[in-house]
Design a protein around this motif. Sequence first.
Motif, PDB file in Angstrom:
ATOM      1  N   GLU A  64       0.856  -1.178   0.000  1.00 36.15           N
ATOM      2  CA  GLU A  64       0.000   0.000   0.000  1.00 36.15           C
ATOM      3  C   GLU A  64       0.891   1.226   0.000  1.00 36.15           C
ATOM      4  O   GLU A  64       1.763   1.363   0.852  1.00 36.15           O
ATOM      5  CB  GLU A  64      -0.919  -0.002   1.217  1.00 36.15           C
ATOM      6  N   VAL A  65       0.667   2.097  -0.967  1.00 34.71           N
ATOM      7  CA  VAL A  65       1.483   3.297  -1.130  1.00 34.71           C
ATOM      8  C   VAL A  65       0.559   4.484  -1.330  1.00 34.71           C
ATOM      9  O   VAL A  65      -0.433   4.397  -2.049  1.00 34.71           O
ATOM     10  CB  VAL A  65       2.413   3.158  -2.365  1.00 34.71           C
ATOM     11  N   GLU A  66       0.893   5.567  -0.665  1.00 34.31           N
ATOM     12  CA  GLU A  66       0.180   6.820  -0.892  1.00 34.31           C
ATOM     13  C   GLU A  66       1.195   7.826  -1.409  1.00 34.31           C
ATOM     14  O   GLU A  66       2.222   8.060  -0.779  1.00 34.31           O
ATOM     15  CB  GLU A  66      -0.471   7.319   0.391  1.00 34.31           C
ATOM     16  N   ILE A  67       0.898   8.401  -2.566  1.00 38.61           N
ATOM     17  CA  ILE A  67       1.831   9.311  -3.235  1.00 38.61           C
ATOM     18  C   ILE A  67       1.459  10.761  -2.931  1.00 38.61           C
ATOM     19  O   ILE A  67       0.286  11.129  -2.988  1.00 38.61           O
ATOM     20  CB  ILE A  67       1.828   9.062  -4.749  1.00 38.61           C
ATOM     21  N   PHE A  68       2.489  11.540  -2.593  1.00 38.37           N
ATOM     22  CA  PHE A  68       2.322  12.972  -2.315  1.00 38.37           C
ATOM     23  C   PHE A  68       3.273  13.754  -3.203  1.00 38.37           C
ATOM     24  O   PHE A  68       4.425  13.354  -3.380  1.00 38.37           O
ATOM     25  CB  PHE A  68       2.687  13.296  -0.856  1.00 38.37           C
TER      26      PHE A  68
END
Length: 93
Positions: A64-68
């Motif tokens: 799970e990756v959240e990109i900013f």
Amino acid sequence: MPAALRAVRKGGAVVCAGIHMSDLPSFPYELLWGERSLRSVANLTRRDGEELLALAPVIPIRVEVEIFPLEAAEEALARLRSGGIRGAAVLVV
């Protein structure tokens, strides 16, 4: 490590990632005081990575990756500190 511990603020972490590192010198406890932490991360060889990727569908590995965007780094850090991110936060330019 002692210089890095001196530079990190209370609650911070010093992470060491080296394939080979020399022994740690002695340092005063006050450098760890204030909830500072000292960690090492394992490195792997190309073969280790290939073997892991071959096993990934069997295990299975869930990522799970959240990109900013880089401009939102402060938001990403705040969410990490508060436990608001599951998985990894990634900054992109």
